[in-house]
Design a protein around this motif. Structure first.
Motif, PDB file in Angstrom:
ATOM      1  N   PRO A  45      71.743 -29.121  66.061  1.00 17.62           N
ATOM      2  CA  PRO A  45      70.547 -28.351  65.707  1.00 17.62           C
ATOM      3  C   PRO A  45      70.683 -26.923  66.241  1.00 17.62           C
ATOM      4  N   ASP A  49      65.119 -24.554  66.413  1.00 19.70           N
ATOM      5  CA  ASP A  49      64.739 -25.721  65.617  1.00 19.70           C
ATOM      6  C   ASP A  49      63.810 -26.619  66.435  1.00 19.70           C
ATOM      7  N   VAL A  51      62.761 -30.512  67.022  1.00 20.09           N
ATOM      8  CA  VAL A  51      63.251 -31.865  66.792  1.00 20.09           C
ATOM      9  C   VAL A  51      62.158 -32.851  67.178  1.00 20.09           C
ATOM     10  N   THR A  52      62.195 -34.011  66.535  1.00 22.85           N
ATOM     11  CA  THR A  52      61.197 -35.050  66.777  1.00 22.85           C
ATOM     12  C   THR A  52      61.896 -36.307  67.275  1.00 22.85           C
ATOM     13  N   GLU A  55      64.175 -38.999  65.293  1.00 23.60           N
ATOM     14  CA  GLU A  55      64.577 -38.495  63.975  1.00 23.60           C
ATOM     15  C   GLU A  55      65.932 -37.802  64.051  1.00 23.60           C
ATOM     16  N   SER A  56      66.648 -37.837  62.937  1.00 23.82           N
ATOM     17  CA  SER A  56      67.966 -37.211  62.852  1.00 23.82           C
ATOM     18  C   SER A  56      67.847 -35.693  63.032  1.00 23.82           C
ATOM     19  N   CYS A  57      68.776 -35.122  63.819  1.00 23.51           N
ATOM     20  CA  CYS A  57      68.736 -33.681  64.055  1.00 23.51           C
ATOM     21  C   CYS A  57      70.120 -33.044  63.940  1.00 23.51           C
ATOM     22  N   TYR A  70      70.512 -38.383  66.766  1.00 21.66           N
ATOM     23  CA  TYR A  70      69.062 -38.536  66.840  1.00 21.66           C
ATOM     24  C   TYR A  70      68.510 -37.841  68.082  1.00 21.66           C
ATOM     25  N   ALA A  71      67.360 -37.227  67.923  1.00 24.37           N
ATOM     26  CA  ALA A  71      66.697 -36.581  69.054  1.00 24.37           C
ATOM     27  C   ALA A  71      66.053 -37.651  69.920  1.00 24.37           C
ATOM     28  N   THR A  74      60.897 -35.102  71.655  1.00 19.77           N
ATOM     29  CA  THR A  74      60.344 -34.076  70.775  1.00 19.77           C
ATOM     30  C   THR A  74      60.320 -32.754  71.527  1.00 19.77           C
TER      31      THR A  74
END
Length: 125
Positions: A45, A49, A51-52, A55-57, A70-71, A74
């Motif tokens: 990332p 950016d 990120v959550t 979720e994919s980052c 994945y993150a 958040t």
């Protein structure tokens, strides 16, 4: 294979350092690096950016496959490891040191993270 006790882990095989001044460092575990094989490309990332958690980052590409990154939390990306972009093999040779992936300023509390012992039990099963 030893997992540093001071880190926290996800079931997607990322690690998270202790939070300092609201910022934590993220990487993938030695277990994941070994499973991937030789990492040849890293898409991380970008600074700024958001990120959550979960979720994919980004993604890591190896000689075997492409895997989503994945993150574990958040937040906002404050640094990406340019050394890994330039030399993705650092993920394999030093996953807990020079092979870290990015730093994130947390906007919430980390949840559902495993201790080193819990992660070891998870990967053993």
């Amino acid at each position: 294979m030893s997992n540093p006790q001071q880190l926290r882990y996800t079931k997607e095989h990322e690690w998270l350092s202790a939070v300092e001044d609201g910022v934590a460092t993220v990487g993938i575990t030695e277990f994941a690096a070994n499973a991937l094989g030789d990492v040849v490309y890293a898409q991380l990332p970008a600074v700024g950016d958001t990120v959550t958690a979960g979720e994919s980052c980004g993604e890591l590409e190896s000689t075997k496959s492409v895997s989503d990154l994945y993150a574990p939390v958040t937040g906002e990306i404050v640094e990406a490891n340019q050394d890994v972009v330039d030399d993705p093999s650092l993920v394999n040779t030093a996953p807990f040191e020079g092979g870290w992936l990015f730093k994130v300023k947390l906007t919430g509390e980390p949840e559902d993270l495993l201790t080193a012992d819990e992660y070891a039990a998870f990967t053993a099963g």
